[in-house]
Design an enzyme around this catalytic site. Sequence first.
Site, PDB file in Angstrom:
ATOM      1  N   ALA A   1       0.722  -2.012   5.696  1.00  0.00           N
ATOM      2  CA  ALA A   1       1.581  -1.864   6.959  1.00  0.00           C
ATOM      3  C   ALA A   1       1.106  -2.812   8.041  1.00  0.00           C
ATOM      4  CB  ALA A   1       1.639  -0.302   7.188  1.00  0.00           C
TER       5      ALA A   1
ATOM      6  N   PHE B   1       0.900  -1.252  -0.011  1.00  0.00           N
ATOM      7  CA  PHE B   1       0.011  -0.148  -0.096  1.00  0.00           C
ATOM      8  C   PHE B   1       1.088   1.347  -0.099  1.00  0.00           C
ATOM      9  CE2 PHE B   1      -3.099   3.031   1.418  1.00  0.00           C
ATOM     10  CZ  PHE B   1      -4.392   2.534   0.614  1.00  0.00           C
TER      11      PHE B   1
ATOM     12  N   HIS C   1      -8.726   5.968  10.844  1.00  0.00           N
ATOM     13  CA  HIS C   1      -7.820   4.786  10.331  1.00  0.00           C
ATOM     14  C   HIS C   1      -6.419   4.956  10.683  1.00  0.00           C
ATOM     15  CE1 HIS C   1      -7.177   0.694   8.288  1.00  0.00           C
ATOM     16  NE2 HIS C   1      -6.519   1.594   7.548  1.00  0.00           N
TER      17      HIS C   1
ATOM     18  N   THR D   1     -10.167   9.915   8.036  1.00  0.00           N
ATOM     19  CA  THR D   1     -10.728   9.071   9.069  1.00  0.00           C
ATOM     20  C   THR D   1      -9.786   8.780  10.172  1.00  0.00           C
ATOM     21  OG1 THR D   1     -10.156   6.874   8.118  1.00  0.00           O
ATOM     22  CG2 THR D   1     -12.146   8.130   7.238  1.00  0.00           C
TER      23      THR D   1
END
Length: 155
Positions: free
Chosen positions: A57, A23, A89, A87
Amino acid sequence: MPRFIEGKLDATGLKFGIIVGRFNSFIGERLLEGALDALVRNGADEATIDVARVPGAFEIPLTAKKMAQTGSYDAIICLGAVIRGSTPHFDYVAAEVSKGVAHVSLETGVPVSFGVLTTDTIEQAVERAGTKAGNKGFDAAMTAIETVRVFREFR
């Protein structure tokens, strides 16, 4: 007179595991380039470096634990990028990854270096992956080499 213990930056004969989160792969790949550069510049043989790519991660700590448990690696280098969004997150992932990586090192006794960027913006991540602020992948690899060499001095 105290004895000072310091690790030499010599990766000759050492085996490394590198874990890279896919990612934000543009950042992760730059960190990987930096880590590989540091290892090879300091004497590591590319054949003694294993690179595991994981989805993101969050998967890094468990993968680091599995690598450490094999007993095959002198050190493990964790690389990736967690970039703040709109957000909460980011807060959860960043905290769990950093705690998880530290826990693996403490639990297994294998040096595990933290080269996972946790930034507020993509620009900050780019800066830390090889532009203005150096390359944190390079830094994480240097930390891994030095820590292994310090540990070897305890024998």
